[in-house]
Design a protein around this motif. Structure first.
Motif, PDB file in Angstrom:
ATOM      1  N   ALA A  32      19.395  37.448  49.261  1.00 55.15           N
ATOM      2  CA  ALA A  32      18.935  37.440  47.870  1.00 55.15           C
ATOM      3  C   ALA A  32      19.793  38.350  47.010  1.00 55.15           C
ATOM      4  CB  ALA A  32      17.472  37.893  47.812  1.00 55.15           C
ATOM      5  N   ASN A  33      19.885  37.979  45.736  1.00 58.25           N
ATOM      6  CA  ASN A  33      20.498  38.824  44.716  1.00 58.25           C
ATOM      7  C   ASN A  33      21.894  39.324  45.118  1.00 58.25           C
ATOM      8  OD1 ASN A  33      20.616  40.197  42.278  1.00 58.25           O
ATOM      9  ND2 ASN A  33      19.667  42.023  43.115  1.00 58.25           N
ATOM     10  N   ILE A  34      22.819  38.392  45.322  1.00 58.54           N
ATOM     11  CA  ILE A  34      24.157  38.777  45.799  1.00 58.54           C
ATOM     12  C   ILE A  34      25.205  38.881  44.700  1.00 58.54           C
ATOM     13  CG2 ILE A  34      23.742  37.825  48.088  1.00 58.54           C
ATOM     14  CD1 ILE A  34      25.752  35.567  47.211  1.00 58.54           C
ATOM     15  N   TYR A  35      24.868  38.534  43.464  1.00 55.16           N
ATOM     16  CA  TYR A  35      25.851  38.629  42.382  1.00 55.16           C
ATOM     17  C   TYR A  35      26.396  40.049  42.268  1.00 55.16           C
ATOM     18  CZ  TYR A  35      24.805  34.005  40.380  1.00 55.16           C
ATOM     19  OH  TYR A  35      24.664  32.664  40.161  1.00 55.16           O
ATOM     20  N   ASN A  36      27.693  40.145  42.062  1.00 54.96           N
ATOM     21  CA  ASN A  36      28.385  41.420  41.837  1.00 54.96           C
ATOM     22  C   ASN A  36      28.230  42.405  42.989  1.00 54.96           C
ATOM     23  OD1 ASN A  36      29.384  40.711  39.235  1.00 54.96           O
ATOM     24  ND2 ASN A  36      27.323  41.017  38.454  1.00 54.96           N
ATOM     25  N   LYS A  37      28.115  41.904  44.196  1.00 52.22           N
ATOM     26  CA  LYS A  37      27.993  42.767  45.373  1.00 52.22           C
ATOM     27  C   LYS A  37      28.958  42.290  46.455  1.00 52.22           C
ATOM     28  CE  LYS A  37      23.076  43.602  44.761  1.00 52.22           C
ATOM     29  NZ  LYS A  37      21.757  43.357  45.313  1.00 52.22           N
ATOM     30  N   TRP A  38      29.565  43.253  47.139  1.00 49.20           N
ATOM     31  CA  TRP A  38      30.330  42.922  48.332  1.00 49.20           C
ATOM     32  C   TRP A  38      29.357  42.885  49.508  1.00 49.20           C
ATOM     33  CZ3 TRP A  38      35.109  41.167  48.679  1.00 49.20           C
ATOM     34  CH2 TRP A  38      36.000  41.426  47.641  1.00 49.20           C
ATOM     35  N   SER A  91      34.738  33.853  43.185  1.00 42.78           N
ATOM     36  CA  SER A  91      34.449  34.164  44.582  1.00 42.78           C
ATOM     37  C   SER A  91      35.599  35.017  45.090  1.00 42.78           C
ATOM     38  CB  SER A  91      34.357  32.855  45.372  1.00 42.78           C
ATOM     39  OG  SER A  91      34.224  33.082  46.732  1.00 42.78           O
ATOM     40  N   ARG A  92      35.286  36.167  45.631  1.00 39.62           N
ATOM     41  CA  ARG A  92      36.334  37.059  46.148  1.00 39.62           C
ATOM     42  C   ARG A  92      36.125  37.254  47.644  1.00 39.62           C
ATOM     43  NH1 ARG A  92      37.215  41.792  41.681  1.00 39.62           N
ATOM     44  NH2 ARG A  92      37.302  40.399  39.883  1.00 39.62           N
TER      45      ARG A  92
END
Length: 103
Positions: A32-38, A91-92
Motif C-alpha cells: 500500500a501507498n508506494i508513491y514516492n518511496k523506494w 518508474s525508477r
C-alpha cells in the motif's frame, strides 16, 4: 514489473500500481501507498513448481500459481495507464539482479 510468457495469455505476472497501491494485476494488493518511496522488490519464479513468490522489503507478500509453461522473460517500467489517470508516469529501478538456479 512483468514476467512475460504464459500458456494461454501474455503474462505470468503483472505488478501494477492503482491509486498508489501495488497490485497483482488489478486485484490482490501487494503493498500500500508506494508513491514516492523506494522499496526492494524480489520475485521468485519457480518454473518447476509453477509458483511465483513476491517479496517487498524482504517480507513475503504474495504467492500465486503461474499461468503455464512458456518462454519467460522479465520486463519492468511504465507501460499503460487507466483511462482518466495522470499523463505523468514514472518508474525508477536500480540494482537489478537476475539469478538462475542451475540444476
Amino acid at each position: 514489473m512483468q514476467i512475460f510468457g504464459a500458456a494461454h495469455q501474455a503474462t505470468t505476472l503483472q505488478l501494477r500500481v492503482y491509486d498508489g497501491d501495488l497490485k497483482y494485476y488489478t486485484h490482490n494488493a501487494v503493498a500500500a501507498n508506494i508513491y514516492n518511496k523506494w522499496f526492494r522488490l524480489n520475485v521468485i519464479h519457480n518454473v518447476g513448481a509453477r509458483k511465483v513468490t513476491i517479496f517487498i522489503d524482504g517480507e513475503k507478500k504474495l504467492v500465486v500459481k503461474d499461468h503455464g509453461r512458456a518462454s519467460f522473460y522479465f520486463k519492468y517500467g511504465v507501460y499503460a495507464a487507466p483511462s482518466g489517470s495522470s499523463h505523468y508516469m514514472e518508474s525508477r529501478w536500480k540494482g537489478i539482479k537476475l539469478f538462475k538456479k542451475l540444476w
